[in-house]
Design a protein around this motif. Structure first.
Motif, PDB file in Angstrom:
ATOM      1  N   ASP A 121      21.031  47.796   2.614  1.00  0.00           N
ATOM      2  CA  ASP A 121      22.152  47.874   3.565  1.00  0.00           C
ATOM      3  C   ASP A 121      23.394  48.526   2.955  1.00  0.00           C
ATOM      4  OD1 ASP A 121      22.877  45.890   1.833  1.00  0.00           O
ATOM      5  OD2 ASP A 121      22.967  44.282   3.310  1.00  0.00           O
ATOM      6  N   GLY A 134      27.421  53.126  15.144  1.00  0.00           N
ATOM      7  CA  GLY A 134      27.038  51.952  14.384  1.00  0.00           C
ATOM      8  C   GLY A 134      28.020  51.667  13.264  1.00  0.00           C
ATOM      9  N   GLU A 138      26.792  47.170   8.608  1.00  0.00           N
ATOM     10  CA  GLU A 138      25.940  46.232   9.341  1.00  0.00           C
ATOM     11  C   GLU A 138      24.613  46.828   9.817  1.00  0.00           C
ATOM     12  OE1 GLU A 138      26.681  43.053   9.761  1.00  0.00           O
ATOM     13  OE2 GLU A 138      28.623  43.237   8.744  1.00  0.00           O
ATOM     14  N   VAL A 139      24.530  48.162   9.907  1.00  0.00           N
ATOM     15  CA  VAL A 139      23.374  48.769  10.602  1.00  0.00           C
ATOM     16  C   VAL A 139      22.025  48.459   9.945  1.00  0.00           C
ATOM     17  CG1 VAL A 139      24.569  50.670  11.742  1.00  0.00           C
ATOM     18  CG2 VAL A 139      23.817  50.934   9.357  1.00  0.00           C
ATOM     19  N   SER A 145      15.649  46.817  11.486  1.00  0.00           N
ATOM     20  CA  SER A 145      16.798  47.612  11.969  1.00  0.00           C
ATOM     21  C   SER A 145      16.512  49.075  11.689  1.00  0.00           C
ATOM     22  CB  SER A 145      18.081  47.194  11.250  1.00  0.00           C
ATOM     23  OG  SER A 145      18.416  45.864  11.544  1.00  0.00           O
ATOM     24  N   LEU A 163      21.616  53.569  21.110  1.00  0.00           N
ATOM     25  CA  LEU A 163      22.072  52.389  20.366  1.00  0.00           C
ATOM     26  C   LEU A 163      21.700  51.099  21.118  1.00  0.00           C
ATOM     27  CD1 LEU A 163      23.656  52.175  17.679  1.00  0.00           C
ATOM     28  CD2 LEU A 163      25.686  51.666  19.028  1.00  0.00           C
ATOM     29  N   GLY A 164      21.061  50.190  20.389  1.00  0.00           N
ATOM     30  CA  GLY A 164      20.670  48.914  20.981  1.00  0.00           C
ATOM     31  C   GLY A 164      19.300  48.920  21.616  1.00  0.00           C
ATOM     32  N   THR A 166      15.088  49.560  21.762  1.00  0.00           N
ATOM     33  CA  THR A 166      14.019  49.165  20.837  1.00  0.00           C
ATOM     34  C   THR A 166      12.883  50.177  20.858  1.00  0.00           C
ATOM     35  OG1 THR A 166      12.938  47.814  22.541  1.00  0.00           O
ATOM     36  CG2 THR A 166      14.542  46.718  21.086  1.00  0.00           C
ATOM     37  N   THR A 177      14.831  47.435  16.376  1.00  0.00           N
ATOM     38  CA  THR A 177      16.041  47.706  17.160  1.00  0.00           C
ATOM     39  C   THR A 177      16.827  48.853  16.531  1.00  0.00           C
ATOM     40  OG1 THR A 177      16.175  45.375  17.760  1.00  0.00           O
ATOM     41  CG2 THR A 177      18.166  46.708  18.087  1.00  0.00           C
ATOM     42  N   THR A 179      19.980  50.374  15.515  1.00  0.00           N
ATOM     43  CA  THR A 179      21.321  49.857  15.221  1.00  0.00           C
ATOM     44  C   THR A 179      22.315  50.964  14.871  1.00  0.00           C
ATOM     45  OG1 THR A 179      20.601  49.497  12.943  1.00  0.00           O
ATOM     46  CG2 THR A 179      20.486  47.614  14.446  1.00  0.00           C
ATOM     47  N   SER A 198      15.578  49.163   7.551  1.00  0.00           N
ATOM     48  CA  SER A 198      16.126  48.222   6.574  1.00  0.00           C
ATOM     49  C   SER A 198      15.025  47.783   5.609  1.00  0.00           C
ATOM     50  CB  SER A 198      16.717  47.010   7.292  1.00  0.00           C
ATOM     51  OG  SER A 198      15.764  46.442   8.183  1.00  0.00           O
TER      52      SER A 198
END
Length: 793
Positions: A121, A134, A138-139, A145, A163-164, A166, A177, A179, A198
């Motif tokens: 991250d 994003g 946090e993304v 993610s 964005l958001g 799936t 998702t 992100t 991630s």
């Protein structure tokens, strides 16, 4: 005053249009070639330079030492980065990069994404890849993610906001998702991805044991170092820490791991870990650019000084009516500047036209436009002025030094010193040209040598289909066996050429002295059809057999290289000897003849083959050469029956090998193009000199013809002096070219021999090109009416 200098200079150039065209044209072509090469060099040297903290970014790499070999790798242990980031305050931050691939399913359609990076991250905190949507912090925090590139987002969602949303990934078994959306990677980076996932997806969900693993070298690692940190001191600290923390594990496994830090900007140009350093090619093309500009400058000097007799009276009259030497020097220098300015504007036009084709030839977008970076055209303008001053100074000094009394009495003639200089410059031009001709021939011959070399196995019409190695694979193979155009089928984890999962294993095998010898050895997992399908030759022992259950656990086949490392000379001697590899223990049952597993730039490595009849990810299908597309379509149909949620991906083994020579082919194409330009510019200068030589000797030619000289004799008379210069160039260029290209060939483990015919051919081409260039003017003079020549004089 300055205006008057340039007005007179322009009139002189306009009065002698042929001379001006050759001079301006030669310089323009030279500048264009130099400008394109300098754009290419600038691009190659710009890799990773867009990161704002590039001076603090380092790649962590590993030297792996085993009892038998040392390996310089571009990867790191899975957990060492987090350990040293915590341990040493000099390290601000770190991130791992895990290369992976998986299928993405949307609206019932499967897509194979093969440029996926699993990252920590901290990725966007360390690197300056632009995040369009994003929160950078946090993304990539939570498992599954995804951050998509702008192009990938449009591929899946068009103009909708992704964005958001799936996506189903990994054979439709997981939901991820989106992100973040990032800008497409710049072309001048080696960290390329269409999709980021991630890394916690793997460490927390798919394989939590990775957090406790050691000596798992499946990822790259980067660290952000504090400013003014002593890198060598930090490397020493890391080594001491590694010994404290993992010394016992290293002793137990007989692996010594030493970590080093590579500046991120040095990776592309200088690193030999996992890639070929590009600094050699950059240096070669820089030298070529300078040589081409030098050849163009030599043309200018030669043609200007060759006209000295013609302009002698002008200088004499100017001096008699009061012109000073300095004023004359400025006048002639003004002409040089004017020529170079015309050449500069032409070069900008030529570069603008040629740039798209050059981008295509180079296989990358060097620059979208010459105005993309204002420093580029400004740099070219500076080069033009430098050429004007450098190449124009000598002719200006020579012409302004003429003595007016001698000139006006008609006693002036071209000096032997000036003629000697021109000859020396012509020799220099053609020496460079011959070296480039030889180099081009050798580059293409080495590529052909690698393409046509016997690789030790049969790869014709062998198609590789990627699967997940699951139970459905058997169903697919049953379907494939019904297709008449399929000759044979095998499964494996790896194929020659780099396809599949290449791995190395620390192995202990009983050597010729009867002792267990530790080797780090390539490991192929194959079935019992593999050796026959690829035409590998068994020198001793037997192939694997599905009838023998012990083969899947207790049998190994090695190659000749491994045999020699163990001290055996007779392959039969190793049969039955014991081995221990990754917990598998058994006996060596066979020896295969060496074959090339990768490009011929690398030596054949020691190899072990172990039997695995289930779970191999690759199905290797040998097909007939008839109706290939129809056969591929049938194979795809069988694939989708067994793997409805996977993307069909295939490749031919011969394509895998050909892809590995793309860098050499690109180098050859670029070198050929600029070698031809260098020869063209040299010939342009030679043509101009031949024209002036013919003009100065027209009375002599007329008298010789009146006295009975043949046209052939006249051609020989005018050509032989130039051909002597080219012959001297060939003699000088031959040892230089041999030395340079012998050094270039050292990068290849398997290389062609430098034969005499290459240098003979290059010399013959140079002489032939020069003869063709000079003979045009010579023939024109030889067939002219001698009466007109004598009358003119």
């Amino acid at each position: 005053m300055i205006k008057n200098y340039f007005k007179i200079a322009f009139r002189n150039l306009w009065r002698h249009k042929g001379y001006s065209a050759i001079n301006i044209g030669g310089l323009a072509v030279g500048m264009t070639a130099g400008f394109l090469l300098l754009l290419y060099i600038g691009y190659e040297m710009s890799y990773e330079s867009f990161h704002s903290n590039k001076d603090q970014l380092y790649r962590v790499v590993t030297d792996i030492k085993t009892p038998s070999d040392d390996y310089k790798t571009p990867v790191v242990d899975w957990n060492i980065l987090s350990e040293i980031t915590t341990e040493f305050p000099e390290i601000q931050n770190s991130t791992r990069l895990f290369d992976t691939a998986f299928d993405v399913q949307i609206n019932g359609t499967n897509f194979n994404e093969d440029r996926v990076l699993g990252v920590d991250d901290t990725f966007f905190e360390i690197f300056d890849y632009k995040l369009l949507q994003g929160n950078p912090a946090e993304v990539l925090k939570t498992p599954f993610s995804l951050v998509l590139s702008e192009t990938t987002a449009k591929k899946y969602f068009g103009d909708e906001n992704a964005l958001g949303k799936t996506l189903k990934i990994m054979d439709d078994s997981r939901v991820a998702t989106i992100t973040g959306i990032m800008e497409d990677n710049p072309s001048n980076t080696q960290i390329k991805s269409d999709l980021l996932i991630s890394i916690s997806t793997y460490t927390e969900v798919l394989d939590p044991t990775l957090n406790q693993s050691w000596a798992d070298f499946s990822n790259r690692g980067f660290v952000l170092i504090n400013e003014n940190t002593d890198i060598e001191a930090l490397e020493t600290k890391i080594e001491a820490y590694n010994q404290r923390a993992h010394g016992d594990a290293m002793k137990e496994t007989e692996l010594e791991l030493i970590y080093f830090l590579e500046p991120i900007e040095d990776i592309y140009l200088y690193s030999e870990r996992g890639s070929t350093p590009q600094i050699g090619n950059v240096t070669i093309f820089l030298i070529v650019a300078l040589f081409i500009l030098l050849i163009a400058s030599i043309n200018f000097i030669n043609l200007t000084t060759a006209r000295s007799v013609e302009r002698a009276k002008e200088v004499g009259i100017r001096k008699v009516i009061g012109a000073q030497k300095g004023q004359l020097s400025i006048q002639f220098l003004s002409e040089s500047v004017l020529i170079c300015l015309f050449a500069f504007f032409l070069a900008v036009l030529f570069t603008w036209v040629a740039l798209p084709y050059f981008n295509e030839l180079a296989g990358k977008e060097i620059a979208a436009s010459i105005w993309e970076n204002p420093l580029y055209p400004l740099g070219l303008f500076g080069i033009a002025i430098l050429i004007a001053l450098f190449a124009g100074s000598y002719p200006a000094l020579v012409l302004s030094s003429f003595k007016p009394i001698q000139v006006l009495k008609g006693k002036f003639s071209s000096t032997s010193r000036g003629a000697l200089l021109r000859k020396g410059l012509v020799i220099s031009q053609f020496t460079i040209s011959v070296v480039m001709i030889v180099s081009t021939i050798i580059v293409y011959n080495q590529i052909n040598f690698m393409r046509n070399q016997d690789l030790g196995f049969n790869m014709d019409q062998v198609m590789i289909v990627e699967t997940d190695g699951s139970a459905q694979q058997k169903r697919m193979i049953d379907e494939l066996e019904k297709i008449p155009s399929i000759i044979s089928i095998s499964t494996a984890a790896t194929v020659p050429g780099g396809g599949g999962d290449n791995s190395q294993a620390l192995s202990k095998i009983v050597n010729q002295q009867g002792n267990e010898q530790t080797l780090t050895i390539e490991r192929y997992r194959i079935d019992d059809e593999y050796i026959d399908q690829f035409g590998l030759k068994l020198l001793a022992g037997r192939n694997f057999s599905r009838e023998l259950a012990t083969d899947s656990l207790n049998s190994m086949i090695i190659n000749e290289k491994a045999l020699r490392l163990l001290g055996y000379s007779d392959p039969q001697e190793v049969i039955g000897k014991g081995f221990d590899q990754w917990g598998r223990q058994g006996q060596v049952i066979g020896v295969v003849k060496d074959f090339h597993m990768t490009t011929l730039k690398e030596e054949i490595a020691p190899l072990s083959m172990v039997y695995n009849n289930t779970g191999n990810s690759l199905i290797n299908v040998k097909i007939s050469g008839v109706n290939v597309q129809q056969t591929v379509a049938q194979i795809e149909k069988s694939f989708h029956k067994s793997f409805p949620n996977k993307s069909f991906y295939y490749e031919f083994v011969n394509d895998l090998f050909h892809e590995q020579y793309q860098a050499e082919e690109l180098f050859g194409k670029l070198f050929l193009g600029f070698a031809l330009l260098a020869i063209f510019i040299s010939c342009l200068g030679l043509f101009g000199l031949a024209s002036y030589s013919t003009l100065q000797r027209r009375r002599e030619i007329g008298i010789r013809k009146v006295l009975g000289a043949s046209s052939l004799g006249i051609v020989n008379l005018l050509s032989k002096d130039f051909l002597k210069l080219v012959l001297i160039s060939v003699l000088i260029a031959t040892p230089i070219a041999w030395f340079v290209m012998d050094q270039w060939l050292q990068d290849f483990a398997y290389r062609m021999n430098l034969s005499w015919w290459i240098f003979a051919l290059a010399g013959a081409l140079a002489i032939g090109i020069a003869l063709f260039t000079v003979s045009f003017q010579a023939i024109k003079a030889a067939i002219a009416n001698p009466v007109n020549s004598i009358k003119t004089e």
